[in-house]
Structure formats: C-alpha cells, structure tokens
Design a protein around this motif. Structure first.
Motif, short mmCIF file in Angstrom:
data_model
loop_
_atom_site.label_atom_id
_atom_site.label_comp_id
_atom_site.label_asym_id
_atom_site.label_seq_id
_atom_site.Cartn_x
_atom_site.Cartn_y
_atom_site.Cartn_z
N LEU A 178 99.81 -42.88 49.21
CA LEU A 178 100.53 -42.26 48.10
C LEU A 178 99.50 -42.01 47.00
O LEU A 178 98.71 -42.90 46.67
CB LEU A 178 101.63 -43.17 47.58
N TRP A 179 99.50 -40.81 46.43
CA TRP A 179 98.53 -40.51 45.38
C TRP A 179 99.20 -39.74 44.25
O TRP A 179 100.24 -39.09 44.44
CB TRP A 179 97.34 -39.71 45.93
N ALA A 180 98.61 -39.82 43.08
CA ALA A 180 99.11 -39.06 41.93
C ALA A 180 97.97 -38.84 40.95
O ALA A 180 97.14 -39.72 40.72
CB ALA A 180 100.25 -39.82 41.24
N GLY A 181 97.91 -37.63 40.39
CA GLY A 181 96.88 -37.31 39.41
C GLY A 181 95.67 -36.64 40.02
O GLY A 181 95.41 -36.76 41.22
N PRO A 182 94.90 -35.94 39.21
CA PRO A 182 93.69 -35.27 39.70
C PRO A 182 92.62 -36.29 40.08
O PRO A 182 92.62 -37.42 39.58
CB PRO A 182 93.24 -34.42 38.49
N PRO A 183 91.71 -35.93 40.98
CA PRO A 183 90.66 -36.87 41.40
C PRO A 183 89.85 -37.35 40.21
O PRO A 183 89.56 -36.59 39.29
CB PRO A 183 89.80 -36.04 42.37
N GLY A 184 89.49 -38.63 40.23
CA GLY A 184 88.70 -39.20 39.13
C GLY A 184 88.97 -40.67 38.97
O GLY A 184 90.05 -41.17 39.33
N TRP A 185 88.00 -41.40 38.42
CA TRP A 185 88.08 -42.86 38.28
C TRP A 185 89.31 -43.30 37.47
O TRP A 185 90.00 -44.23 37.83
CB TRP A 185 86.80 -43.37 37.62
N GLY A 186 89.60 -42.63 36.39
CA GLY A 186 90.70 -43.05 35.54
C GLY A 186 91.93 -42.19 35.64
O GLY A 186 92.87 -42.35 34.85
N THR A 187 91.94 -41.23 36.59
CA THR A 187 93.04 -40.28 36.65
C THR A 187 93.83 -40.31 37.96
O THR A 187 94.98 -39.88 37.99
CB THR A 187 92.52 -38.85 36.44
N ARG A 188 93.22 -40.77 39.05
CA ARG A 188 93.90 -40.72 40.35
C ARG A 188 94.48 -42.10 40.72
O ARG A 188 93.76 -43.07 40.91
CB ARG A 188 92.92 -40.27 41.43
N ALA A 189 95.81 -42.15 40.80
CA ALA A 189 96.50 -43.35 41.28
C ALA A 189 96.57 -43.29 42.80
O ALA A 189 96.87 -42.23 43.36
CB ALA A 189 97.90 -43.44 40.68
N GLU A 190 96.28 -44.41 43.46
CA GLU A 190 96.30 -44.44 44.92
C GLU A 190 96.95 -45.73 45.42
O GLU A 190 96.64 -46.81 44.93
CB GLU A 190 94.87 -44.34 45.48
N ALA A 191 97.83 -45.57 46.39
CA ALA A 191 98.44 -46.71 47.08
C ALA A 191 98.29 -46.46 48.58
O ALA A 191 98.69 -45.40 49.07
CB ALA A 191 99.92 -46.84 46.71
N THR A 192 97.71 -47.41 49.28
CA THR A 192 97.47 -47.22 50.71
C THR A 192 98.16 -48.32 51.52
O THR A 192 98.29 -49.46 51.06
CB THR A 192 95.97 -47.24 51.03
N PHE A 193 98.59 -47.97 52.72
CA PHE A 193 99.30 -48.89 53.61
C PHE A 193 98.65 -48.84 54.99
O PHE A 193 98.39 -47.75 55.52
CB PHE A 193 100.78 -48.49 53.73
N THR A 194 98.40 -50.00 55.58
CA THR A 194 97.80 -50.03 56.91
C THR A 194 98.85 -49.76 57.98
O THR A 194 100.05 -49.70 57.72
CB THR A 194 97.11 -51.38 57.16
N ALA A 195 98.38 -49.63 59.21
CA ALA A 195 99.17 -49.04 60.30
C ALA A 195 100.48 -49.76 60.58
O ALA A 195 101.47 -49.12 60.91
CB ALA A 195 98.32 -48.98 61.57
N ARG A 196 100.51 -51.09 60.49
CA ARG A 196 101.71 -51.82 60.89
C ARG A 196 102.66 -52.12 59.74
O ARG A 196 103.57 -52.95 59.88
CB ARG A 196 101.31 -53.11 61.60
N THR A 197 102.48 -51.43 58.61
CA THR A 197 103.39 -51.64 57.49
C THR A 197 104.80 -51.16 57.85
O THR A 197 104.97 -50.03 58.32
CB THR A 197 102.91 -50.87 56.24
#
Length: 316
Positions: A178-197
C-alpha cells in the motif's frame, strides 16, 4: 520549514485525504486498539516499544528512530518464526496501522473464545479482487500500465494505490504494498505485507485508506511538499456540523489532560489534604506580604479555604 515563532506552526488542522497526512510521530492511534496488551519499553536496540498479545503470538514493534517505523508479525507460538510480517514506514499515518491492529485484536479475542488457532494465522484465503474491495467500492481503479504479473489499484486523485505482486515464490517475499504520496523520503507512505499475510488483515488496512474521514495533525507535521495535495482545515474554525460528521475519539493524551484538569479544579474548590492546606497557607502569607509592601489590598485568590473541610476519603 516553519519559523520557531510562527503562530501557525502548532495549529491543529483536519487533514484530508488521511493517507497523505503523514505520521504525527507518536503512534498513539496505532497502539490504541492494543492498549490492554502487555507493553515492553526497551532501552537498547532499534525497537523502542514492543506490544504483544498475552500469549506473545502477535508482536507489534515500534522503531521510533528508523525508516521502517512499525513491524507487526504473527507466529504459531511465542518461540516460532513469524508466519507473516507487515511493515509500515515513517511516513505512514498511524490511523492506517490501527486498521491492522484493531483487526488483530478481534481475531485474537475470537480465537481465545473459540479455542482455535486464530484467523491471524490462516494465510491468504480470497482472490485479490475481494482483498481490495473496499478500495474499488470507493472508486479506486486498476492501472492498465501495471507490469505483467502484478495488479495495481489507484486512487481517484492518483496519489495512492495498492500493488499486488503475484510473481515469484517464498513465504518471506513482499506480495502486497500500500502506498500514498509522491516518491521521496518524507513524502511516500509505504505499508508492505509478506506472502502469507491473511487476506482479511490486508483488507482491514486498505479499508482505512478508503475512508474520507480527515485526521488531526499539527500544521508543521504535514510536509511542505504535501500541502498542495491535501486539504487542511483549522480545527478551531470547524463548524459544529462538520465536527458532528467527523467524530474523533479521545486519545490517551486527551484523557490524561482531562483528568489533570479535573483534579486541579477539585483541589481549587475544596482542598482536603495537608499538602493542599500548606499551599493555601503559603498563598495567604504571600497576599499579606504584598499588602504590607504596597499598602494596598492584594487581589483575592480564586481558591479559598472552605469553612469546614470534609474528612479524608478512605481508599477502597
């Protein structure tokens, strides 16, 4: 950047859309659903706070000084390796994390009540279309330019999305982001989930992104580069109707502030302890001294000793 003396720096504002609001730095919203679970505050190491389910199968780590701010996992028992891991970076709103932690609490309570392993260990159970349904129902649409073997659903404003990667093998590989915002250290929110979630946990997190409810931030907490992408309404100027439409549950900090304020008011109205009486006596002496120095009566204090103080209350 805001100047230190800028009067609007710490102004509270309602930020919309929520997924572009960034983090407020405390994580309170994400920890709120698990406030009753065991907490371990760690002095050494990158993980500063670890919250676990009572049997330690679910673990929620807060890495306050790291890029990956949250690491959440579940295992078959306290000593097993995680079956899945979810990671949220330092820009991700804690309200999104709360979507996952609230779902985990519900799963855990149901598992204990039914004496079963728990849905939080079931793994993916539904097609990807059902996983992202809260987003598609809110008007998010597939990106036709997604790479082969992947599916990406994009928000109407093109500033957020969910990427599902169906390529590769291995239980530890990232399959959903899941992502939100333009690419960048302080602008891009990221949430990642591994395969068995489990699918329903990803859905619960995505459902929070799909909501239009704004969140409260201090103005300086919204990155300057993001301000043209969001709507910020000062909380103080919000109309009663708007406030009714956007209810906000009191945070733990709100509760503590209220308790302190009430305690101060009670002490001012009716001091009952020896310490209270000593304080009032000192205030009285200060008033008399001021009168002697100036020759004029000093202003009366707002709190006065009662004619008769009630007996101290006994603890239960």
């Amino acid at each position: 950047m805001y100047a230190p003396d800028d009067p609007t720096r710490y102004q509270e504002v309602l930020v919309s859309p929520m997924y572009l609001a960034g983090s407020n730095g405390t994580g309170e919203a994400g920890f709120s659903p698990v406030a009753h679970w065991p907490h371990q505050y760690l002095d050494e190491g990158p993980c500063q706070l670890l919250v676990t389910s009572p049997d330690q199968r679910i673990r929620i780590g807060w890495f306050g000084d790291d890029f990956e701010l949250w690491k959440i996992s579940a295992a078959e028992d306290a000593f097993s390796a995680p079956r899945w891991t979810a990671t949220f970076n330092h820009v991700t709103p804690a309200e999104m994390v709360a979507g996952l932690t609230a779902a985990l609490v519900q799963d855990y309570d149901e598992a204990i009540a039914s004496d079963t392993p728990g849905r939080f260990l079931t793994g993916p159970t539904v097609p990807w279309r059902d996983t992202v349904r809260p987003l598609t129902d809110a008007g998010w649409n597939p990106d036709g330019a997604a790479e082969l073997g992947t599916v990406e659903i994009i928000a109407p404003d093109d500033q957020a999305g969910i990427l599902i990667d169906r390529r590769g093998y291995g239980s530890d590989r990232t399959t959903v982001e899941l992502w939100a915002g333009p690419p960048g250290w302080g602008t891009r929110a990221e949430a990642t989930f591994t395969a068995r979630t489990p699918s329903h946990l990803i859905t619960a997190t995505a459902a929070v992104m799909a909501k239009s409810t704004p969140v409260v931030r201090e103005r300086h907490q919204v990155d300057r580069r993001m301000q043209h992408l969001v709507t910020m309404t000062p909380v103080a100027s919000a109309t009663p109707i708007a406030e009714a439409q956007v209810p906000r549950a009191p945070t733990p900090l709100d509760v503590r502030r209220t308790a302190v304020t009430q305690a101060v008011h009670r002490a001012a109205r009716a001091p009952r302890t020896a310490a209270d009486l000593r304080v009032m006596a000192a205030q009285s002496r200060s008033t008399v001294t001021a009168q002697k120095r100036t020759g004029h009566p000093a202003p009366a204090t707002s709190a006065r000793l009662p004619a008769s103080s009630p007996a101290p209350r006994r603890g239960r």
